[in-house]
Design an enzyme around this catalytic site. Structure first.
Site, short mmCIF file in Angstrom:
data_model
loop_
_atom_site.label_atom_id
_atom_site.label_comp_id
_atom_site.label_asym_id
_atom_site.label_seq_id
_atom_site.Cartn_x
_atom_site.Cartn_y
_atom_site.Cartn_z
N ASP A 1 20.09 -16.74 93.24
CA ASP A 1 20.90 -15.75 92.51
C ASP A 1 20.07 -14.63 91.89
OD1 ASP A 1 23.11 -17.26 93.07
OD2 ASP A 1 23.16 -18.28 91.13
P1 NAP Z 1 19.59 -20.74 92.09
O1 NAP Z 1 20.36 -19.48 92.23
O2 NAP Z 1 20.28 -21.89 91.45
O3 NAP Z 1 19.05 -21.13 93.54
C1 NAP Z 1 18.18 -22.18 93.73
C2 NAP Z 1 17.91 -22.29 95.23
O4 NAP Z 1 16.87 -23.24 95.38
C3 NAP Z 1 19.10 -22.79 96.02
O5 NAP Z 1 19.65 -21.77 96.79
C4 NAP Z 1 18.55 -23.94 96.89
O6 NAP Z 1 18.84 -23.68 98.26
C5 NAP Z 1 17.05 -23.89 96.62
N1 NAP Z 1 16.45 -25.23 96.47
C6 NAP Z 1 16.95 -26.30 95.83
N2 NAP Z 1 16.12 -27.34 95.93
C7 NAP Z 1 15.06 -26.91 96.65
C8 NAP Z 1 13.84 -27.54 97.08
N3 NAP Z 1 13.57 -28.80 96.80
N4 NAP Z 1 12.98 -26.80 97.79
C9 NAP Z 1 13.23 -25.50 98.11
N5 NAP Z 1 14.37 -24.87 97.72
C10 NAP Z 1 15.27 -25.57 96.99
O7 NAP Z 1 18.26 -20.53 91.25
P2 NAP Z 1 17.66 -19.23 90.53
O8 NAP Z 1 17.52 -18.11 91.52
O9 NAP Z 1 16.49 -19.71 89.78
O10 NAP Z 1 18.82 -18.77 89.56
C11 NAP Z 1 19.16 -19.50 88.40
C12 NAP Z 1 20.64 -19.54 88.25
O11 NAP Z 1 20.96 -20.42 87.16
C13 NAP Z 1 21.23 -18.17 87.94
O12 NAP Z 1 22.45 -17.99 88.56
C14 NAP Z 1 21.41 -18.24 86.43
O13 NAP Z 1 22.40 -17.37 85.96
C15 NAP Z 1 21.77 -19.70 86.24
N6 NAP Z 1 21.50 -20.12 84.87
C16 NAP Z 1 20.24 -20.06 84.38
C17 NAP Z 1 20.01 -20.35 83.05
C18 NAP Z 1 18.63 -20.25 82.44
O14 NAP Z 1 18.54 -20.22 81.23
N7 NAP Z 1 17.59 -20.20 83.23
C19 NAP Z 1 21.06 -20.72 82.24
C20 NAP Z 1 22.33 -20.83 82.80
C21 NAP Z 1 22.53 -20.52 84.10
P3 NAP Z 1 18.85 -24.90 99.31
O15 NAP Z 1 19.87 -25.85 98.82
O16 NAP Z 1 19.20 -24.25 100.62
O17 NAP Z 1 17.49 -25.49 99.30
#
Ligand code: NAP
Length: 457
Positions: free
Chosen positions: A383
């Site tokens: 994301d």
């Molecule tokens: P993300 O959008 O959740 O994407 C994580 C990606 O990692 C997934 O597409 C997944 O694809 C891949 N993945 C999962 N396990 C894996 C592994 N073992 N090896 C390789 N790839 C793997 O993560 P992000 O880009 O870090 O974004 C964070 C999200 O969380 C945002 O939407 C944000 O708004 C939300 N959020 C964050 C917080 C905060 O404080 N940080 C709080 C609330 C919400 P595959 O399944 O294809 O592997």
């Protein structure tokens, strides 16, 4: 009986250390020191409390302290970095519960306080109780004990009715002195149910924002109970936690471009609703090609995300970085404020792996550098690099500031398959001409790249 000067002095010292500790936590360089200072502050404040004259139930207090410390010590040693959000949730819940319990004891004693003190005690009890059950739900969801979001048919109306009822009961408790025990029990039951009902529909991935909000609530509750107890350390600690929790909640909501009301009352379902269809195909490459592209680049920017945390790949990523740097490649890390599942998630993991702080850049600092970088390596992030956030008004992540990885000359994405990120929407970046997918778990994939880099010399 008045609190002696020396006890007040040590309480003041404890409060001072809380503030200095918090200041330390504002930078990764001093964060560890900050936590230790705040810990010493807590020990000083607790020990000083034993010297308050007329203290009763000392054996019970010591037993509670010993049990609490043992549980915290053991769980603190065992907890995985990826399980940290739920640990914060449960400890925060305990804080809210403790504030509510202090108020419950005070009500049961029928103590006579002035109107302002009783009002603050009731408000502290209400938010402490809400924070307690809400944090327990947050813990259960993040720990995977509670797998589904549970939404009532008229959820928002029920929330409002329960909130109003708890306020009415709170006002009744304030008005009746001493209050009827049944009324007090009813007040607490409604407040506890309110915390449950508000939190149950919220999805696991929104939980960090909610935990931060409850953290701010707990701080306020503790501060109010400190006022009732005439205890300045509790007041200061409560205000510090309340203020920092509020700022953190705001920061996260802003970084996700979602108002708090939206997070609480219209949670993201994660089922991919919204967003335009994306044309094109995803193009694959292998670890050897990925290694070669980076080995012969002049500048590589690494974008870690939630997947890197799940895969525990940070150590391999740092090993790979060191090899690239040895080969003369400039490597930087780009961290989105909400990458992963809690603020600072990536910074903590990279710091744990030994990545120096001067290689880690925030979104505003690094975004301008993507067009000049040869390779943007995205490891388990989704994301936070999705360009539809800029353009697609129907996307649930529209308006969220993103890392401009799509502007790099070449993009390599390590992820296991075609899974979406937490928002559930497709990522347009993965379909662009300059992007190649390296499918696999982040840790073995980084390992393979390392092997190839070593062979290339
Ligand atoms: P993300 O959008 O959740 O994407 C994580 C990606 O990692 C997934 O597409 C997944 O694809 C891949 N993945 C999962 N396990 C894996 C592994 N073992 N090896 C390789 N790839 C793997 O993560 P992000 O880009 O870090 O974004 C964070 C999200 O969380 C945002 O939407 C944000 O708004 C939300 N959020 C964050 C917080 C905060 O404080 N940080 C709080 C609330 C919400 P595959 O399944 O294809 O592997």
């Amino acid at each position: 009986m008045d609190t002696p000067f020396y006890v007040q002095f040590f309480w003041f010292l404890g409060a001072l250390l809380f503030i200095l500790g918090l200041k330390g936590m504002s930078s990764p360089v001093t964060a560890r020191k900050g936590i230790v200072w705040a810990g010493y502050g807590m020990i000083i404040a607790v020990v000083a409390t034993f010297f308050v004259p007329g203290l009763q139930n000392i054996a019970l207090m010591v037993a509670a302290l010993l049990i609490g410390s043992a549980v915290a010590w053991i769980s603190g040693q065992k907890v995985q970095m990826t399980d940290m959000p739920q640990m914060v949730a449960i400890y925060n819940g305990m804080g809210g519960g403790a504030a509510a319990a202090i108020a419950a004891v005070e009500f049961s004693r029928g103590g006579h306080h002035d109107l302002a003190t009783t009002t603050l005690t009731v408000i502290g009890a209400l938010i402490g109780a809400v924070s307690f059950t809400g944090s327990c739900v947050a813990f259960a969801k993040l720990q995977g004990i509670m797998k589904k979001a549970f939404r009532l048919p008229a959820q928002n109306t029920v929330n409002v009715v329960l909130a109003l009822l708890s306020v009415v009961l709170g006002v009744a408790v304030i008005g009746m002195s001493p209050a009827d025990p049944m009324l007090i029990v009813l007040f607490f039951v409604v407040a506890l149910v309110l915390g449950l009902i508000v939190t149950l529909p919220i999805g696991g991935a929104d939980m960090p924002v909610v935990i931060s909000l409850f953290n701010a609530f707990t701080g306020l509750a503790v501060g109010f109970e400190g006022y009732m107890q005439n205890n300045p350390t509790l007041i200061i600690a409560g205000i510090v936690v309340g203020a920092s929790g509020t700022l953190l909640t705001q920061l996260m909501a802003k970084a996700m471009n979602r108002p708090l009301t939206n997070i609480l009352f219209s949670p993201i379902t994660g089922n991919g609703e919204g967003g335009q269809a994306i044309e094109g195909t995803m193009k694959e490459l292998n670890a050897l090609d990925a290694a070669a592209m980076m080995r012969y680049a002049s500048k590589v920017i690494i974008v870690p995300g939630y997947g890197m945390a799940v895969a525990h790949a940070q150590h391999k990523v740092w090993e790979m970085t060191a090899l690239l740097e040895e080969a003369g490649v400039e490597v930087k890390f780009a961290i989105h404020p909400v990458a992963g599942r809690m603020p600072g998630h990536m910074n903590v993991l990279l710091a744990e792996a030994g990545v120096p702080y001067d290689k880690i850049y925030d979104l505003e600092e690094i975004n301008g550098e993507f067009p000049q970088c040869d390779v943007a390596l995205i490891i388990g992030a989704n994301d936070v690099v999705n360009p539809t956030a800029r353009t697609d008004k129907s996307s649930p992540i529209y308006g969220m500031p993103i890392l401009d990885a799509d502007m790099a000359q070449n993009v390599i994405v390590i992820k296991r398959g075609k899974g979406t990120g937490y928002s559930g929407v497709e990522n347009a970046l993965f379909y662009t001409d300059n992007c190649r997918m390296l499918y696999g778990d982040a840790q073995p994939m980084a390992g393979e790249i390392i092997q190839h880099l070593k062979t290339m010399g």
